[in-house]
Design a protein around this motif. Structure first.
Motif, PDB file in Angstrom:
ATOM      1  N   ILE A  52      41.999  34.036  36.706  1.00  0.00           N
ATOM      2  CA  ILE A  52      43.224  34.785  36.417  1.00  0.00           C
ATOM      3  C   ILE A  52      43.499  34.757  34.921  1.00  0.00           C
ATOM      4  CG2 ILE A  52      45.696  34.940  36.875  1.00  0.00           C
ATOM      5  CD1 ILE A  52      45.189  33.453  39.499  1.00  0.00           C
ATOM      6  N   SER A  53      43.607  35.951  34.313  1.00  0.00           N
ATOM      7  CA  SER A  53      43.881  36.015  32.882  1.00  0.00           C
ATOM      8  C   SER A  53      45.379  35.997  32.587  1.00  0.00           C
ATOM      9  CB  SER A  53      43.255  37.277  32.280  1.00  0.00           C
ATOM     10  OG  SER A  53      43.761  38.448  32.903  1.00  0.00           O
ATOM     11  N   CYS A  54      46.193  36.568  33.519  1.00  0.00           N
ATOM     12  CA  CYS A  54      47.644  36.547  33.363  1.00  0.00           C
ATOM     13  C   CYS A  54      48.275  36.964  34.687  1.00  0.00           C
ATOM     14  CB  CYS A  54      48.110  37.476  32.232  1.00  0.00           C
ATOM     15  SG  CYS A  54      47.742  39.232  32.513  1.00  0.00           S
ATOM     16  N   GLN A  55      49.581  36.805  34.795  1.00  0.00           N
ATOM     17  CA  GLN A  55      50.302  37.166  36.015  1.00  0.00           C
ATOM     18  C   GLN A  55      51.551  37.959  35.674  1.00  0.00           C
ATOM     19  OE1 GLN A  55      50.388  32.889  37.256  1.00  0.00           O
ATOM     20  NE2 GLN A  55      49.803  33.673  39.267  1.00  0.00           N
ATOM     21  N   ILE A  66      54.482  38.083  42.984  1.00  0.00           N
ATOM     22  CA  ILE A  66      53.597  37.815  41.847  1.00  0.00           C
ATOM     23  C   ILE A  66      52.254  38.497  42.067  1.00  0.00           C
ATOM     24  CG2 ILE A  66      52.382  36.017  40.537  1.00  0.00           C
ATOM     25  CD1 ILE A  66      54.613  34.095  41.264  1.00  0.00           C
ATOM     26  N   TRP A  67      51.730  39.109  41.002  1.00  0.00           N
ATOM     27  CA  TRP A  67      50.397  39.717  41.025  1.00  0.00           C
ATOM     28  C   TRP A  67      49.547  39.088  39.937  1.00  0.00           C
ATOM     29  CZ3 TRP A  67      48.435  44.018  43.964  1.00  0.00           C
ATOM     30  CH2 TRP A  67      49.298  44.422  44.993  1.00  0.00           C
ATOM     31  N   ASP A  68      48.303  38.810  40.268  1.00  0.00           N
ATOM     32  CA  ASP A  68      47.379  38.144  39.347  1.00  0.00           C
ATOM     33  C   ASP A  68      46.393  39.149  38.767  1.00  0.00           C
ATOM     34  OD1 ASP A  68      48.630  35.843  40.329  1.00  0.00           O
ATOM     35  OD2 ASP A  68      47.076  35.508  41.846  1.00  0.00           O
ATOM     36  N   LYS A  69      46.291  39.176  37.440  1.00  0.00           N
ATOM     37  CA  LYS A  69      45.277  40.010  36.791  1.00  0.00           C
ATOM     38  C   LYS A  69      44.007  39.179  36.668  1.00  0.00           C
ATOM     39  CE  LYS A  69      44.446  43.095  32.889  1.00  0.00           C
ATOM     40  NZ  LYS A  69      44.972  43.638  31.607  1.00  0.00           N
ATOM     41  N   THR A  70      42.944  39.643  37.290  1.00  0.00           N
ATOM     42  CA  THR A  70      41.703  38.882  37.310  1.00  0.00           C
ATOM     43  C   THR A  70      40.822  39.228  36.108  1.00  0.00           C
ATOM     44  OG1 THR A  70      40.329  40.450  38.542  1.00  0.00           O
ATOM     45  CG2 THR A  70      41.819  39.048  39.836  1.00  0.00           C
ATOM     46  N   SER A  71      39.738  38.494  35.970  1.00  0.00           N
ATOM     47  CA  SER A  71      38.800  38.745  34.873  1.00  0.00           C
ATOM     48  C   SER A  71      38.110  40.100  35.019  1.00  0.00           C
ATOM     49  CB  SER A  71      37.747  37.638  34.814  1.00  0.00           C
ATOM     50  OG  SER A  71      37.065  37.526  36.055  1.00  0.00           O
ATOM     51  N   THR A  90      49.810  30.620  35.113  1.00  0.00           N
ATOM     52  CA  THR A  90      49.323  30.943  33.778  1.00  0.00           C
ATOM     53  C   THR A  90      50.336  31.848  33.090  1.00  0.00           C
ATOM     54  OG1 THR A  90      47.413  31.800  32.534  1.00  0.00           O
ATOM     55  CG2 THR A  90      48.017  32.969  34.552  1.00  0.00           C
ATOM     56  N   LYS A  91      49.998  32.360  31.921  1.00  0.00           N
ATOM     57  CA  LYS A  91      50.936  33.182  31.144  1.00  0.00           C
ATOM     58  C   LYS A  91      51.242  34.497  31.856  1.00  0.00           C
ATOM     59  CE  LYS A  91      47.274  35.500  28.526  1.00  0.00           C
ATOM     60  NZ  LYS A  91      46.715  35.786  27.196  1.00  0.00           N
ATOM     61  N   LYS A  92      52.384  35.093  31.486  1.00  0.00           N
ATOM     62  CA  LYS A  92      52.753  36.394  32.031  1.00  0.00           C
ATOM     63  C   LYS A  92      52.059  37.500  31.248  1.00  0.00           C
ATOM     64  CE  LYS A  92      57.234  35.017  33.891  1.00  0.00           C
ATOM     65  NZ  LYS A  92      58.684  35.314  33.939  1.00  0.00           N
ATOM     66  N   CYS A  93      51.691  38.560  31.937  1.00  0.00           N
ATOM     67  CA  CYS A  93      51.023  39.688  31.291  1.00  0.00           C
ATOM     68  C   CYS A  93      51.994  40.419  30.360  1.00  0.00           C
ATOM     69  CB  CYS A  93      50.498  40.674  32.338  1.00  0.00           C
ATOM     70  SG  CYS A  93      49.379  39.949  33.557  1.00  0.00           S
ATOM     71  N   GLY A  94      51.449  41.121  29.390  1.00  0.00           N
ATOM     72  CA  GLY A  94      52.278  41.922  28.498  1.00  0.00           C
ATOM     73  C   GLY A  94      53.086  41.085  27.542  1.00  0.00           C
TER      74      GLY A  94
END
Length: 269
Positions: A52-55, A66-71, A90-94
């Motif tokens: 997960i890069s960010c959420q 919550i939605w997870d942005k994957t690699s 992990t960190k929040k996206c945007g």
């Protein structure tokens, strides 16, 4: 010694980044944005390990928004990812934004015209009392969550000033809902955004997300055409047509069609 230290730090960083979590659903879609209305980019089988890069927040799935942005660069509902906690890992996206729009840059606030529109049609109530269909409200349409609206931090009887402050506290909940329901296709200016927020405030988040109005916007249809055709349909409460809702929808369509050079969705200006 310095080279060794740098190598150890780099290895630790790589190890942290490479942490993966298993997919728990049988076939879980990874989408272009944080919501079920976004297009599917790929699917994961049960047991697949994803990093997960960010959420960020988005469409709620079984109570988890919550939605997870994957690699892989797509979003998967956190409900189907076994992270070990019921929250962010992990960190929040945007850049820390918790918005549900594709870029995380939607307008969380509503312009003055929109605030005034909501206040006008909700009407001012200084103390909690039932609305036309029997639900206890106070201020400008604040729906009581506890007995006697005990959750409200402002002293009763409310003044019009404190009621506007309460409305300002409430509106971000509805802009967040609206952003989570929309994909990247609609391009809305601040008046269009304000008019839709007024509508969501009135009909509720769940009704808005499942509406034909949102589905048509997400297909890329003309926003002005969609609003003019779909908003007037929302004229009933408690199973009957209310003239107040008919008039409110007309006012929302009018504001929606009022030109504005400032964009509100998916990027706020």
């Amino acid at each position: 010694m310095k080279l060794l230290t740098i190598a150890v730090l780099a290895l630790a960083s790589a190890t942290s980044f490479a942490k993966t979590y298993p997919i728990t659903g049988n076939t879980v879609n990874c989408r272009s944005g944080p919501g079920t209305s976004y297009s599917v980019k790929k699917s994961y089988k049960k047991g697949t390990q994803v990093s997960i890069s960010c959420q960020t927040s988005g469409t709620s799935v079984s109570g988890n928004n919550i939605w997870d942005k994957t690699s892989d660069g797509c979003y998967v509902a956190d409900y189907y990812v076994k992270t070990g906690v019921n929250g962010y890992v992990t960190k929040k996206c945007g850049g820390g934004s918790s918005g549900g729009s594709p870029s995380g840059g939607y307008c969380k606030k509503v312009n003055t015209a929109g605030v005034n529109l909501v206040a006008q049609w909700e009407g001012f109530v200084s103390r909690p009392r039932p609305d036309p269909i029997g639900l206890p409200t106070v201020g400008y349409g604040h729906l009581c969550q506890k007995k006697n609206c005990a959750e409200v931090k402002y002293k009763f009887p409310l003044t019009k000033t404190t009621a506007k402050q309460l409305l300002g506290d409430d509106l971000p909940k509805y802009t967040k809902c609206l952003a989570a329901a929309l994909n990247s296709k609609p391009k809305l200016n601040q008046n269009q955004w304000a008019a839709l927020t007024s509508w969501v405030f009135n009909v509720g988040c769940g009704n808005a997300k499942s509406s034909t109005l949102v589905k048509r916007l997400n297909k890329g249809e003309s926003p002005n055409t969609v609003a003019a055709q779909e908003l007037p349909k929302w004229r009933k409460a408690g199973g009957r047509v209310l003239q107040g809702l008919v008039n409110r929808r007309k006012a929302e369509v009018k504001l929606f069609k009022t030109a504005s050079s400032k964009q509100a969705y998916p990027k706020c200006q």
